[in-house]
Design a protein around this motif. Structure first.
Motif, short mmCIF file in Angstrom:
data_model
loop_
_atom_site.label_atom_id
_atom_site.label_comp_id
_atom_site.label_asym_id
_atom_site.label_seq_id
_atom_site.Cartn_x
_atom_site.Cartn_y
_atom_site.Cartn_z
N TYR A 42 0.84 -1.20 0.00
CA TYR A 42 0.00 0.00 0.00
C TYR A 42 0.87 1.26 0.00
O TYR A 42 0.60 2.22 -0.73
N ALA A 43 1.94 1.24 0.78
CA ALA A 43 2.81 2.42 0.93
C ALA A 43 3.49 2.81 -0.37
O ALA A 43 3.75 4.00 -0.61
N GLU A 95 -2.44 -5.08 -5.43
CA GLU A 95 -1.78 -6.20 -4.75
C GLU A 95 -2.03 -6.14 -3.24
O GLU A 95 -2.24 -7.18 -2.60
N ALA A 96 -2.01 -4.94 -2.69
CA ALA A 96 -2.30 -4.79 -1.26
C ALA A 96 -3.70 -5.29 -0.94
O ALA A 96 -3.93 -5.93 0.09
N GLY A 102 -6.61 -7.03 11.04
CA GLY A 102 -7.86 -6.77 10.35
C GLY A 102 -8.09 -5.30 10.05
O GLY A 102 -8.58 -4.94 8.98
N ARG A 103 -7.69 -4.45 10.97
CA ARG A 103 -7.85 -3.00 10.77
C ARG A 103 -7.01 -2.54 9.58
O ARG A 103 -7.48 -1.79 8.73
N TYR A 104 -5.75 -3.01 9.51
CA TYR A 104 -4.91 -2.67 8.38
C TYR A 104 -5.54 -3.15 7.07
O TYR A 104 -5.70 -2.40 6.11
N GLN A 108 -9.69 1.44 0.61
CA GLN A 108 -9.02 2.48 -0.17
C GLN A 108 -8.95 2.12 -1.65
O GLN A 108 -9.16 2.96 -2.53
N ASN A 109 -8.68 0.85 -1.93
CA ASN A 109 -8.62 0.42 -3.33
C ASN A 109 -9.97 0.54 -4.00
O ASN A 109 -10.08 1.02 -5.14
N TYR A 110 -11.03 0.16 -3.30
CA TYR A 110 -12.37 0.30 -3.87
C TYR A 110 -12.74 1.77 -4.05
O TYR A 110 -13.43 2.14 -5.01
#
Length: 400
Positions: free
Chosen positions: A277-278, A284-285, A308-310, A317-319
């Motif tokens: 993600y970073a 992929e994340a 789970g939070r991550y 965010q991807n959606y």
């Protein structure tokens, strides 16, 4: 990162029940001076025999790891190594959910036992470098835990002892790759603490100043050449590259390796997703994060609310970037639920999830829910927080 990391961190984990039929085939070594030539720590045969157990531990197969290490405890009952490993097993249970204190007493107790066994060895032979090594390691891990709990007095005492015995353990060339981790952490974090924690400067005056760049190079060397300390060094390296050194692609390289080697380790799994993600590899994340959530739902060992939070946030965010707001709402709500479970309502993951939920519900025409989540941002954040500012502006602009 905090004061925890000035201290030594080595070796690996877990003991349990040995079946009677296995015990019957084992011969305990009550006089550890009669073991194979040289220090137990340098015994290549032992390293070969426990490699599978160590790998099993890092892969969170604790039952298998316990069987392998329990043989060592029975064979060398007077050696500090088994008790040190038992303490480290508790440490990794703590690492995965750092606020869970249920393993603290056991971890500290095992390290006390390792210290007791090592002191017997060093009283008999003051030049016993291996005994000094275990004293440095046991005190180091105690200091590390005490610092996580912000018990600075105990952390300072343990850390000073770790450094004292680290000095005594020097001089054995074959032990140097393992000992180098202690030097590396000290060199890096003794400087880092002075720069980032001004209130701790009086405490740090008790210690010599290190060399931060040398510490980083030493960590890289340990990650390449050590047997026992390799994974621990990689653990520190990816955290430093991701945060202090601002080298996210280097952090990604390490987390990718650790996740591939230990695919069932939830800590390495979630940090692999985080580094993807970073560096902007959101798709992929998302895929890695979906697997994390699946394992949480299936109650895999060590997969819990922090992971789970991550994961839920990265998927949401991807959606969002795909403008698939229906799915993003679902995963932001999961992020909020995990945050509530952890009591982490002031974290960035929680606040920005609530902010995006407010915006997305507004897009869908549900002004009531939009206001509810934007107000949630205001409730749990300070006025100067960027999420708070954005929530207030959105509420004002849209007259909510």
């Amino acid at each position: 990162m905090n004061y925890t990391t000035i201290v030594l961190s080595l070796l690996f984990f877990l003991f349990g029940f040995i079946p009677k039929e296995v015990q019957a085939q084992m011969e305990p070594v009550t006089d550890i001076n009669k073991k194979e030539e040289g220090y137990l720590l340098l015994d290549k045969g032992l390293q070969f025999r426990i490699t599978d157990a160590i790998n099993s531990m890092y892969n969170f197969d604790f039952e298998k790891a316990e069987r392998g290490f329990n043989v060592l405890r029975y064979t060398y009952p007077e050696h500090p190594l088994p008790y040190f490993l038992m303490g480290l097993s508790q440490w990794w249970k703590i690492v995965i959910a750092i606020d869970n204190k249920s393993h603290d007493a056991a971890m500290l107790g095992y390290m006390d036992k390792a210290i007791e066994k090592a002191e017997v060895l060093i009283d008999t032979d003051p030049d016993n470098k291996e005994a000094a090594f275990f004293l440095a390691g046991a005190y180091g891990f105690q200091g590390r835990l005490y610092s996580e709990r912000k018990n600075w007095t105990s952390a300072t005492f343990a850390s000073k002892n770790a450094l004292k015995y680290l000095e005594l353990s020097r001089g054995e060339e074959e032990l140097s790759p393992e000992l180098l981790l202690g030097d590396a952490l000290y060199n890096y974090f003794s400087v880092w603490i002075r720069d980032n924690y001004p209130l701790l400067k009086p405490i740090m005056l008790l210690f010599p100043k290190g060399d931060q760049q040398l510490g980083l190079k030493q960590l890289e060397e340990v990650a390449k050449s050590s047997f026992y300390a390799r994974i621990e060094a990689q653990y520190f390296l990816f955290r430093l590259y991701a945060t202090e050194e601002k080298k996210p692609f280097k952090a990604l390289e390490i987390t990718k390796y650790l996740n591939s080697k230990y695919p069932n380790n939830p800590y390495f799994h979630r940090h692999f997703a985080r580094q993807l993600y970073a560096v902007g590899r959101g798709r992929e994340a998302k895929e890695v994060s979906l697997e994390i959530l699946k394992r949480i739902d299936e109650n895999w060992t060590g997969y819990e609310a922090t992971s789970g939070r991550y994961a839920a946030f990265f998927i949401a965010q991807n959606y969002d970037r795909m403008r698939n707001y229906e799915n993003s709402i679902h995963y932001y709500l999961r992020t909020i639920a995990f945050g509530d479970e952890l009591g982490a309502q002031e974290s960035g993951y929680y606040l920005f999830s609530a902010l995006q939920l407010g915006k997305n519900y507004f897009r869908q025409g549900d002004k009531s829910k939009a206001k509810r989540y934007l107000d949630l941002v205001k409730e749990y954040s300070k006025r100067r927080h960027p999420a708070n500012k954005e929530a207030r502006e959105f509420l004002k602009k849209n007259k909510l």
